[in-house]
Design an enzyme around this catalytic site. Structure first.
Site, PDB file in Angstrom:
ATOM      1  N   ARG A 181      10.579  -8.278   5.242  1.00 39.79           N
ATOM      2  CA  ARG A 181      10.854  -6.880   4.899  1.00 39.79           C
ATOM      3  C   ARG A 181      12.000  -6.310   5.747  1.00 39.79           C
ATOM      4  NH1 ARG A 181       5.906  -2.584   4.742  1.00 39.79           N
ATOM      5  NH2 ARG A 181       6.046  -2.693   6.996  1.00 39.79           N
TER       6      ARG A 181
ATOM      7  N   ARG B 130      -8.573   4.463   9.694  1.00 37.36           N
ATOM      8  CA  ARG B 130      -8.621   3.064  10.111  1.00 37.36           C
ATOM      9  C   ARG B 130      -9.857   2.775  10.937  1.00 37.36           C
ATOM     10  NH1 ARG B 130      -2.639   2.548  10.796  1.00 37.36           N
ATOM     11  NH2 ARG B 130      -1.949   1.097   9.191  1.00 37.36           N
TER      12      ARG B 130
ATOM     13  N   ARG C 167      12.114  -3.974  11.167  1.00 31.85           N
ATOM     14  CA  ARG C 167      11.291  -3.280  12.149  1.00 31.85           C
ATOM     15  C   ARG C 167      10.707  -4.298  13.113  1.00 31.85           C
ATOM     16  NH1 ARG C 167       7.239   0.218   8.639  1.00 31.85           N
ATOM     17  NH2 ARG C 167       5.831  -0.680  10.156  1.00 31.85           N
TER      18      ARG C 167
ATOM     19  N   ARG D  82      -1.050  -7.733  14.387  1.00 33.93           N
ATOM     20  CA  ARG D  82      -1.351  -6.494  13.705  1.00 33.93           C
ATOM     21  C   ARG D  82      -2.450  -6.712  12.659  1.00 33.93           C
ATOM     22  NH1 ARG D  82       2.756  -3.437  10.359  1.00 33.93           N
ATOM     23  NH2 ARG D  82       3.866  -5.391  10.504  1.00 33.93           N
TER      24      ARG D  82
ATOM     25  N   LYS E   5       0.817  -1.212   0.000  1.00 36.49           N
ATOM     26  CA  LYS E   5       0.000   0.000   0.000  1.00 36.49           C
ATOM     27  C   LYS E   5       0.861   1.277   0.000  1.00 36.49           C
ATOM     28  CE  LYS E   5      -2.591   0.027   3.595  1.00 36.49           C
ATOM     29  NZ  LYS E   5      -2.256   1.099   4.550  1.00 36.49           N
TER      30      LYS E   5
HETATM   31  P1  ADP Z   1       1.917  -0.623   9.085  1.00 34.50           P
HETATM   32  O1  ADP Z   1       3.292  -0.437   9.603  1.00 34.50           O
HETATM   33  O2  ADP Z   1       1.028  -1.501   9.877  1.00 34.50           O
HETATM   34  O3  ADP Z   1       1.777  -0.712   7.603  1.00 34.50           O
HETATM   35  P2  ADP Z   1       1.532   2.178   9.438  1.00 34.50           P
HETATM   36  O4  ADP Z   1       2.908   2.421   8.990  1.00 34.50           O
HETATM   37  O5  ADP Z   1       0.420   2.806   8.692  1.00 34.50           O
HETATM   38  O6  ADP Z   1       1.161   0.655   9.462  1.00 34.50           O
HETATM   39  O7  ADP Z   1       1.353   2.545  10.964  1.00 34.50           O
HETATM   40  C1  ADP Z   1       2.231   2.124  11.981  1.00 34.50           C
HETATM   41  C2  ADP Z   1       1.550   2.256  13.329  1.00 34.50           C
HETATM   42  O8  ADP Z   1       1.106   3.600  13.531  1.00 34.50           O
HETATM   43  C3  ADP Z   1       0.293   1.422  13.463  1.00 34.50           C
HETATM   44  O9  ADP Z   1       0.579   0.134  13.875  1.00 34.50           O
HETATM   45  C4  ADP Z   1      -0.506   2.207  14.501  1.00 34.50           C
HETATM   46  O10 ADP Z   1      -0.031   1.960  15.798  1.00 34.50           O
HETATM   47  C5  ADP Z   1      -0.172   3.634  14.150  1.00 34.50           C
HETATM   48  N1  ADP Z   1      -1.142   4.211  13.187  1.00 34.50           N
HETATM   49  C6  ADP Z   1      -0.894   4.591  11.910  1.00 34.50           C
HETATM   50  N2  ADP Z   1      -1.992   5.081  11.317  1.00 34.50           N
HETATM   51  C7  ADP Z   1      -2.981   4.999  12.240  1.00 34.50           C
HETATM   52  C8  ADP Z   1      -4.371   5.335  12.242  1.00 34.50           C
HETATM   53  N3  ADP Z   1      -4.980   5.850  11.160  1.00 34.50           N
HETATM   54  N4  ADP Z   1      -5.075   5.121  13.380  1.00 34.50           N
HETATM   55  C9  ADP Z   1      -4.498   4.623  14.477  1.00 34.50           C
HETATM   56  N5  ADP Z   1      -3.199   4.268  14.545  1.00 34.50           N
HETATM   57  C10 ADP Z   1      -2.438   4.452  13.439  1.00 34.50           C
END
Ligand code: ADP
Ligand code: ZN
Length: 218
Positions: free
Chosen positions: A127, A88, A160, A171, A13
């Site tokens: 990753r 979200r 990470r 997650r 994404k």
């Molecule tokens: P991922 O690493 O799961 O692809 P992101 O990089 O978008 O997700 O987000 C990393 C973390 O930041 C999430 O696990 C969450 O804790 C927080 N986060 C990001 N966007 C949101 C959101 N829209 N609402 C709530 N928490 C968020």
């Protein structure tokens, strides 16, 4: 143009959001990136969100929405934005609707990029990223030329914490878009589903085709 990219982590994404933002000359707004940057800089926001992120939990709506609204006020977001990782929750979606409506605008499309759980876990646990320059590699689909080292800057690659398999599964459970969020955009006639198990190029092609269709119609 305002586009929302929805979907579980691990469907590429973020990569797609960047590509499309460039193509459309729109801002790429990723709440996850904003939060990680805040944590890195040790800001007040960073202190508040760090613990949630480490646990693989969502940051509370109030904090997330405030962060998004501030980002939307930046000049580069005036013409349009690609929202990546936001909204979200239904409450976040409503806050975005309101913010856009305040400027006589609305989201054009909500693009759901989805793939089966097992495929996502397989992808995410491989990753690796370069903390120095931000480049992302993958054991299977995009390995670095030299093991553990960044092709771009030679930095040492890291995984990470939240890309480790057990955290990924947790997650996924919590971060698949909730049905009420999808229903929100479906009701508005804006939800388009894209098969995220395809190659990156195929996903991009499908996304652009969906976007073009809306542009032509509206
Ligand atoms: P991922 O690493 O799961 O692809 P992101 O990089 O978008 O997700 O987000 C990393 C973390 O930041 C999430 O696990 C969450 O804790 C927080 N986060 C990001 N966007 C949101 C959101 N829209 N609402 C709530 N928490 C968020
Ligand atoms: Zn690097």
């Amino acid at each position: 143009m305002h586009l929302i990219l929805l979907g579980p982590p691990g469907t590429g994404k973020g990569t797609q959001a960047k590509l499309i933002a460039e193509k459309l000359n729109a801002a790429h707004i990723a709440t996850g990136d904003l939060f990680r940057e805040a944590v890195r800089q040790g800001t007040e926001l960073g202190k508040q969100v760090g613990a949630y992120m480490e646990r693989g939990e969502l940051v509370p709506d109030e904090l997330t929405i405030a962060t998004l609204l501030e980002r939307m006020r930046q000049p580069d977001a005036r013409e349009g934005a690609i929202f990546d990782g936001f909204p979200r929750t239904l409450q976040q979606a409503r806050a975005l609707d309101e913010a856009l409506a305040g400027h006589g605008m609305a989201a054009d499309l909500a693009l759901l990029i989805d793939a089966p759980d097992d495929e996502i876990v397989r992808r995410l646990s491989g990753r690796w990223l370069c903390p120095a320059c931000g480049r992302i590699f993958h054991e299977v689909s995009q390995p670095p030329k030299q093991e553990q080292l960044c092709d771009g800057c030679g930095g040492e690659l890291m995984q990470r914490d939240d890309d480790k398999p057990e955290v990924v599964r947790k997650r996924l459970e919590q971060q698949r878009p909730p049905e009420e969020l999808l229903a929100h955009y479906r009701k508005q006639g804006k939800l388009v589903e894209i098969d995220g198990a395809q190659e990156v190029e195929a996903v991009t092609r499908d996304l652009l085709a969906a976007i073009e269709k809306t542009t032509v119609v509206s």
